[in-house]
Design an enzyme around this catalytic site. Structure first.
Site, short mmCIF file in Angstrom:
data_model
loop_
_atom_site.label_atom_id
_atom_site.label_comp_id
_atom_site.label_asym_id
_atom_site.label_seq_id
_atom_site.Cartn_x
_atom_site.Cartn_y
_atom_site.Cartn_z
N SER A 102 0.85 -1.19 0.00
CA SER A 102 0.00 0.00 0.00
C SER A 102 0.88 1.24 0.00
O SER A 102 2.06 1.18 0.37
CB SER A 102 -0.86 -0.02 1.26
N TYR A 130 -2.72 -0.61 10.06
CA TYR A 130 -2.70 -0.90 8.62
C TYR A 130 -1.38 -0.43 8.00
O TYR A 130 -0.75 -1.18 7.24
CB TYR A 130 -3.89 -0.19 7.95
P1 NAD Z 1 -12.04 -6.40 0.11
O1 NAD Z 1 -12.49 -6.20 1.53
O2 NAD Z 1 -13.01 -6.13 -0.98
O3 NAD Z 1 -11.45 -7.86 -0.06
C1 NAD Z 1 -10.77 -8.54 0.94
C2 NAD Z 1 -11.24 -10.00 0.91
O4 NAD Z 1 -10.49 -10.72 1.88
C3 NAD Z 1 -12.73 -10.18 1.26
O5 NAD Z 1 -13.39 -10.92 0.26
C4 NAD Z 1 -12.70 -10.93 2.59
O6 NAD Z 1 -13.76 -11.87 2.72
C5 NAD Z 1 -11.36 -11.64 2.51
N1 NAD Z 1 -10.84 -12.00 3.83
C6 NAD Z 1 -10.81 -11.24 4.95
N2 NAD Z 1 -10.29 -11.92 5.98
C7 NAD Z 1 -9.97 -13.15 5.49
C8 NAD Z 1 -9.39 -14.31 6.07
N3 NAD Z 1 -9.02 -14.35 7.35
N4 NAD Z 1 -9.21 -15.39 5.28
C9 NAD Z 1 -9.58 -15.38 3.98
N5 NAD Z 1 -10.14 -14.31 3.38
C10 NAD Z 1 -10.33 -13.20 4.12
O7 NAD Z 1 -10.73 -5.49 -0.03
P2 NAD Z 1 -10.00 -4.91 -1.33
O8 NAD Z 1 -10.23 -3.44 -1.36
O9 NAD Z 1 -10.32 -5.73 -2.54
O10 NAD Z 1 -8.48 -5.12 -0.88
C11 NAD Z 1 -7.68 -6.23 -1.26
C12 NAD Z 1 -6.26 -5.97 -0.82
O11 NAD Z 1 -5.78 -4.74 -1.38
C13 NAD Z 1 -6.10 -5.80 0.71
O12 NAD Z 1 -4.85 -6.33 1.10
C14 NAD Z 1 -6.09 -4.32 0.88
O13 NAD Z 1 -5.46 -3.93 2.08
C15 NAD Z 1 -5.29 -3.91 -0.34
N6 NAD Z 1 -5.42 -2.51 -0.72
C16 NAD Z 1 -6.61 -1.95 -0.97
C17 NAD Z 1 -6.66 -0.60 -1.32
C18 NAD Z 1 -7.96 0.06 -1.59
O14 NAD Z 1 -7.96 1.27 -1.81
N7 NAD Z 1 -9.07 -0.69 -1.64
C19 NAD Z 1 -5.49 0.14 -1.42
C20 NAD Z 1 -4.27 -0.48 -1.14
C21 NAD Z 1 -4.25 -1.81 -0.82
#
Ligand code: NAD
Length: 270
Positions: free
Chosen positions: A151, A164
């Site tokens: 991130s 985070y």
């Molecule tokens: P999201 O919440 O849509 O997806 C995360 C998924 O992980 C969900 O489907 C959830 O059910 C699953 N999950 C949670 N805990 C779990 C566990 N213990 N075991 C298995 N599955 C589990 O989030 P996203 O926005 O698609 O983010 C995906 C990745 O990208 C994350 O690592 C997030 O930190 C990172 N990220 C997101 C952003 C953003 O702006 N959305 C920016 C930088 C990084």
């Protein structure tokens, strides 16, 4: 010829039911990748896999808890039985929660232990554990590519998101560590990289960036001001970088954290 093709590769994607990684799964399937969507949200993962199959791709949805090695091993057995190998691991499960984030209502001194642990564990251990289980398969195959999700918060911490930011910095660090460790101890043909997405507007951060009426919060406006491209990214804009890192086109790219951020990291704000 430079080869960006991932056709017939097998990809395991944790968090595969989420916003970013379901997009990765769908795009991978379009490219002929066999996709295993691993997620705690089993029904949703299976639903997305069915949509992919209905569109002519090949996918399975598998239940996993990335914080339990036994659960990951069980999921791995299902993937191996179905596809017989693992070429790509995308460690996409991760996230943040308000109780681990400082605010006018919640001071640093009062952040609850369980919330801090939840965020640190999910992001860091939830990346390390699947890398142990699927990394072992890659070692046995003497090939593979792992992509972690870091991130912008990893380079310089973002205000409020304490756990985070710390966890994502640890993921960038682990990416370099595992890239080196795999090459020095097991295989010169296993690569470990990460992407660092800039700001996407998703469920996870909506409450921080937008007001109820959809207009920007002060924080949201700061993000847009610090992003030279002046907008939020879309999940699909992360996929090209991931495809590159997984493909032979990146055969000498190892241990990097690739920003995909509309220039956020390049701009000091001044
Ligand atoms: P999201 O919440 O849509 O997806 C995360 C998924 O992980 C969900 O489907 C959830 O059910 C699953 N999950 C949670 N805990 C779990 C566990 N213990 N075991 C298995 N599955 C589990 O989030 P996203 O926005 O698609 O983010 C995906 C990745 O990208 C994350 O690592 C997030 O930190 C990172 N990220 C997101 C952003 C953003 O702006 N959305 C920016 C930088 C990084």
């Amino acid at each position: 010829m430079i080869n960006f093709s991932l056709k017939d590769k097998v990809a395991v994607i944790t968090g595969g039911a989420g916003i970013i990684c379901s997009t990765v799964g769908r795009e991978f399937a379009e490219m002929g990748v066999k996709v295993a969507l691993l997620d705690m949200a089993e029904d949703k993962a299976k639903e997305i896999a069915e949509e992919i199959n209905a569109a002519g791709g090949e996918a399975i949805g598998v239940k996993v808890n990335v914080l339990e090695k036994a659960s990951i091993q069980e999921a791995c057995n299902i993937v191996m039985k179905r596809f017989g190998r693992v070429d790509i691991l995308i460690n996409g499960a991760g996230g943040n929660k308000p109780a681990a984030t400082t605010s006018s209502e919640l001071s640093f001194f009062d952040l609850p232990e369980d919330a801090l642990q939840w965020v640190l564990n999910l992001n860091l251990l939830g990346t390390i554990y699947p890398s142990q289980v699927f990394g072992k398969i890659m070692v046995n195959q003497d090939s593979g590519s792992i992509v972690n999700i870091s991130s912008m918060a990893a380079f310089t911490p973002l205000t409020n998101t304490i756990a985070y930011s710390a966890a994502k910095a640890a993921i960038s660090n682990f990416t370099q560590w595992l890239a080196t460790h795999m090459n020095q101890n097991y295989s010169k043909k296993i690569r470990v990289n990460a992407i660092a997405p800039g700001f996407l507007l998703t469920q996870q951060n909506y409450y921080l960036l937008c007001k109820e009426d959809g207009s920007s919060t002060e924080r949201g406006q700061k993000v847009l001001n610090k992003t030279p491209m002046g907008r939020y990214g879309e999940p699909i804009e992360l996929v090209g970088g991931i495809i590159y890192l997984c493909s032979d086109a990146a055969s000498f790219v190892n241990g990097i954290v690739l920003p995909i951020d509309g220039g956020f990291l390049a701009y000091s704000g001044v």
